[in-house]
Design an enzyme around this catalytic site. Structure first.
Site, PDB file in Angstrom:
ATOM      1  N   GLU A  19      60.611 -29.581  41.874  1.00 29.44           N
ATOM      2  CA  GLU A  19      60.224 -29.282  40.481  1.00 29.44           C
ATOM      3  C   GLU A  19      60.763 -30.375  39.570  1.00 29.44           C
ATOM      4  O   GLU A  19      61.970 -30.526  39.432  1.00 29.44           O
ATOM      5  CB  GLU A  19      60.766 -27.914  40.074  1.00 29.44           C
ATOM      6  CG  GLU A  19      60.604 -27.556  38.619  1.00 29.44           C
ATOM      7  CD  GLU A  19      59.199 -27.729  38.084  1.00 29.44           C
ATOM      8  OE1 GLU A  19      58.995 -28.608  37.205  1.00 29.44           O
ATOM      9  OE2 GLU A  19      58.303 -27.003  38.531  1.00 29.44           O
ATOM     10  N   LYS A  20      59.876 -31.123  38.943  1.00 26.63           N
ATOM     11  CA  LYS A  20      60.265 -32.299  38.147  1.00 26.63           C
ATOM     12  C   LYS A  20      60.983 -31.990  36.850  1.00 26.63           C
ATOM     13  O   LYS A  20      61.507 -32.893  36.216  1.00 26.63           O
ATOM     14  CB  LYS A  20      59.039 -33.157  37.864  1.00 26.63           C
ATOM     15  CG  LYS A  20      57.996 -32.471  37.007  1.00 26.63           C
ATOM     16  CD  LYS A  20      56.755 -33.320  36.900  1.00 26.63           C
ATOM     17  CE  LYS A  20      55.602 -32.514  36.360  1.00 26.63           C
ATOM     18  NZ  LYS A  20      54.329 -33.077  36.750  1.00 26.63           N
ATOM     19  N   HIS A  21      61.047 -30.745  36.422  1.00 24.86           N
ATOM     20  CA  HIS A  21      61.668 -30.406  35.143  1.00 24.86           C
ATOM     21  C   HIS A  21      63.144 -30.005  35.240  1.00 24.86           C
ATOM     22  O   HIS A  21      63.839 -29.970  34.240  1.00 24.86           O
ATOM     23  CB  HIS A  21      60.904 -29.266  34.473  1.00 24.86           C
ATOM     24  CG  HIS A  21      59.518 -29.650  34.066  1.00 24.86           C
ATOM     25  ND1 HIS A  21      58.434 -29.428  34.881  1.00 24.86           N
ATOM     26  CD2 HIS A  21      59.058 -30.239  32.955  1.00 24.86           C
ATOM     27  CE1 HIS A  21      57.349 -29.880  34.273  1.00 24.86           C
ATOM     28  NE2 HIS A  21      57.695 -30.375  33.103  1.00 24.86           N
ATOM     29  N   HIS A  49      59.147 -37.323  36.090  1.00 18.69           N
ATOM     30  CA  HIS A  49      58.540 -36.594  34.974  1.00 18.69           C
ATOM     31  C   HIS A  49      57.801 -37.593  34.105  1.00 18.69           C
ATOM     32  O   HIS A  49      58.332 -38.651  33.784  1.00 18.69           O
ATOM     33  CB  HIS A  49      59.626 -35.896  34.143  1.00 18.69           C
ATOM     34  CG  HIS A  49      59.050 -34.977  33.114  1.00 18.69           C
ATOM     35  ND1 HIS A  49      58.545 -35.433  31.923  1.00 18.69           N
ATOM     36  CD2 HIS A  49      58.882 -33.630  33.124  1.00 18.69           C
ATOM     37  CE1 HIS A  49      58.095 -34.401  31.231  1.00 18.69           C
ATOM     38  NE2 HIS A  49      58.292 -33.297  31.948  1.00 18.69           N
ATOM     39  N   HIS A  55      53.284 -35.599  27.029  1.00 13.92           N
ATOM     40  CA  HIS A  55      54.109 -34.811  27.960  1.00 13.92           C
ATOM     41  C   HIS A  55      55.442 -35.525  28.156  1.00 13.92           C
ATOM     42  O   HIS A  55      55.490 -36.577  28.780  1.00 13.92           O
ATOM     43  CB  HIS A  55      53.362 -34.676  29.291  1.00 13.92           C
ATOM     44  CG  HIS A  55      54.020 -33.753  30.268  1.00 13.92           C
ATOM     45  ND1 HIS A  55      53.582 -33.652  31.566  1.00 13.92           N
ATOM     46  CD2 HIS A  55      55.062 -32.884  30.164  1.00 13.92           C
ATOM     47  CE1 HIS A  55      54.319 -32.768  32.217  1.00 13.92           C
ATOM     48  NE2 HIS A  55      55.227 -32.290  31.375  1.00 13.92           N
ATOM     49  N   CYS A 112      61.080 -29.531  27.824  1.00 14.45           N
ATOM     50  CA  CYS A 112      59.823 -30.270  27.983  1.00 14.45           C
ATOM     51  C   CYS A 112      58.856 -29.757  26.919  1.00 14.45           C
ATOM     52  O   CYS A 112      58.738 -28.539  26.734  1.00 14.45           O
ATOM     53  CB  CYS A 112      59.251 -30.031  29.388  1.00 14.45           C
ATOM     54  SG  CYS A 112      57.580 -30.689  29.620  1.00 14.45           S
ATOM     55  N   HIS A 115      56.252 -27.608  29.038  1.00 17.72           N
ATOM     56  CA  HIS A 115      56.701 -26.589  29.988  1.00 17.72           C
ATOM     57  C   HIS A 115      57.991 -25.874  29.606  1.00 17.72           C
ATOM     58  O   HIS A 115      58.550 -25.131  30.404  1.00 17.72           O
ATOM     59  CB  HIS A 115      56.811 -27.216  31.386  1.00 17.72           C
ATOM     60  CG  HIS A 115      55.508 -27.740  31.862  1.00 17.72           C
ATOM     61  ND1 HIS A 115      55.211 -29.094  31.866  1.00 17.72           N
ATOM     62  CD2 HIS A 115      54.400 -27.096  32.294  1.00 17.72           C
ATOM     63  CE1 HIS A 115      53.982 -29.257  32.307  1.00 17.72           C
ATOM     64  NE2 HIS A 115      53.461 -28.068  32.574  1.00 17.72           N
TER      65      HIS A 115
END
Length: 127
Positions: A19-21, A49, A55, A112, A115
């Site tokens: 998960e990139k966040h 990310h 974004h 983010c 997100h």
């Protein structure tokens, strides 16, 4: 009308490898009492990310909560404000140096723009 929820319920977490966040916390597992050490927090370490105007990560915050302490202490608040203006892009990565008197937990949170809120934590021991 929105139902009130605890602020903690708004934070998401997960395995940072998939998960990139999720904030990735790099720190020693053990430190010397009262001696400065570095903590690095990275967003998108395994899966990059995107950092575009559309974004991006707006901020990272780092906290420490010592064993038995009622509240965490905010170590730093880092805002990323360049998301492509004139070809300039910030990368969501920070390094902070601090010292502690007792064992506890490091918390990292991030935001983010698409997100929402993300969190991670890591135990640290004082020798």
């Amino acid at each position: 009308m929105c139902e009130p929820v605890g602020f903690g319920a708004l934070y998401q977490s997960g395995d940072w490898k998939g998960e990139k966040h999720v904030p990735v916390i790099h720190s020693p597992e053990k430190v010397e009492k009262g001696e400065p050490f570095e903590v690095k927090v990275v967003i998108g370490e395994e899966i990059p990310h995107p950092n575009t105007l559309e974004h991006h990560i707006k901020w990272i915050k780092v906290y420490f909560q010592g064993e038995g302490d009622k509240f965490p202490v905010e170590i730093g608040n880092y805002n990323f404000t360049s998301h492509g203006e004139y070809g300039t892009f910030t990368e969501p990565e920070v390094t902070v140096k601090f010292k502690i008197e007792k064992s506890g937990k490091i918390y990292a949170t991030s935001y983010c723009n698409i997100h929402g809120l993300w969190e991670n934590s890591k135990e640290i021991k004082v020798e």
